[in-house]
Design an enzyme around this catalytic site. Structure first.
Site, PDB file in Angstrom:
ATOM      1  N   HIS A   1       0.849  -1.192   0.000  1.00 57.17           N
ATOM      2  CA  HIS A   1       0.000   0.000   0.000  1.00 57.17           C
ATOM      3  C   HIS A   1       0.886   1.244   0.000  1.00 57.17           C
ATOM      4  CE1 HIS A   1      -3.541   2.363   2.051  1.00 57.17           C
ATOM      5  NE2 HIS A   1      -3.010   3.014   1.037  1.00 57.17           N
ATOM      6  N   GLU A  11       1.312   8.121  -3.632  1.00 59.42           N
ATOM      7  CA  GLU A  11       2.090   7.653  -2.489  1.00 59.42           C
ATOM      8  C   GLU A  11       3.425   8.389  -2.402  1.00 59.42           C
ATOM      9  OE1 GLU A  11       1.368   5.421   0.037  1.00 59.42           O
ATOM     10  OE2 GLU A  11      -0.666   5.665  -0.741  1.00 59.42           O
ATOM     11  N   HIS A  29       3.884  10.656   0.855  1.00 58.84           N
ATOM     12  CA  HIS A  29       4.797  10.025   1.814  1.00 58.84           C
ATOM     13  C   HIS A  29       6.255  10.011   1.354  1.00 58.84           C
ATOM     14  CE1 HIS A  29       1.315   8.643   4.091  1.00 58.84           C
ATOM     15  NE2 HIS A  29       0.801   8.153   2.976  1.00 58.84           N
TER      16      HIS A  29
END
Length: 252
Positions: free
Chosen positions: A58, A141, A145
């Protein structure tokens, strides 16, 4: 302390509180596709087709070992009392447990990950129905992050892939007799113990519910050092969202 100096210090502390280099560890989060899809909202396969029946990445998320009010108080240490009160009031009582969006201008480049697209398609697929394009998922992502990871784009994705390959959760659980099934249930403690034995480090677990309301093993949160190279015991526990000890691992 003069007001102008206090403002500068407060602004600096606010910047430090979200700076990428201040995180303490990564969460490498892997999800079981059967549990993602076996819900009321369902799932959609990416443009590359149905992913394998394997835990998929993920994300790899920088995280703080301390968060919330406690972390903000730690950052305010050293300020005069009235300035610390102003700082804590300004950031609020719900400090984030992670940094995010550290460099909005640093968009993911397809060129930087061109040599690992096949591996990413296999190991980091999207199952969201919002978009069937995996690159959009990877870009999100990275932006949220990865830009806080202190890693370059290629490094960020390569290290996540390397950790997943080194510690194959599907194989580790299968070795402990925990295999996908539409009828069997497994205790959370047996899942935790199998992962700890197979990887040498503790992990956090998250459940969701299937369309009938049964608890399922959804995501595994493995903790990784700040370099993104080595698994460590998780310094934080987290809610499992599991209402009981028994969970399913549905067939995908």
């Amino acid at each position: 302390m003069k007001p102008a100096i206090a403002v500068v210090l407060l602004c600096s502390l606010l910047a430090v509180s979200s700076a990428a280099e201040k995180f303490d560890f990564f969460y490498l989060v892997q999800q079981w596709p059967g549990s993602f899809c076996d819900t009321r909202q369902g799932c959609c396969f990416p443009d590359t087709g149905k992913p394998p029946a394997d835990f998929g990445i993920h994300g790899m998320w920088p995280n703080y070992a301390k968060c919330g009010r406690g972390r903000q108080e730690e950052l305010a240490t050293g300020l005069l009392e009235e300035d610390a009160v102003a700082f804590l009031s300004g950031v609020g009582r719900r400090g984030k447990c992670w940094p995010e969006y550290c460099d909005d201008g640093n968009a993911l480049s397809p060129w930087e990950i061109r040599d690992m697209v096949a591996s990413l398609d296999r190991s980091w697929p999207t199952l969201s129905c919002k978009s069937g394009r995996s690159f959009e998922f990877w870009s999100y992502e990275w932006k949220k992050h990865g830009t806080c990871s202190n890693l370059e784009q290629h490094e960020y994705f390569a290290r996540a892939l390397a950790l997943k390959a080194r510690y194959n959760l599907t194989a580790i659980l299968a070795g402990a007799g925990i295999v996908p099934s539409d009828t069997a249930t497994y205790s959370l403690s047996s899942v935790r113990e199998a992962i700890a034995r197979g990887t040498g480090a503790t992990a956090n677990l998250e459940c969701n519910r299937d369309a009938d309301g049964n608890a399922q093993l959804f995501q595994v949160y493995q903790c990784v050092d700040r370099e993104g190279k080595k698994l460590i015991d998780c310094p934080l526990s987290m809610p499992t969202k599991c209402s009981r000890d028994k969970v399913k691992l549905p067939v995908f």
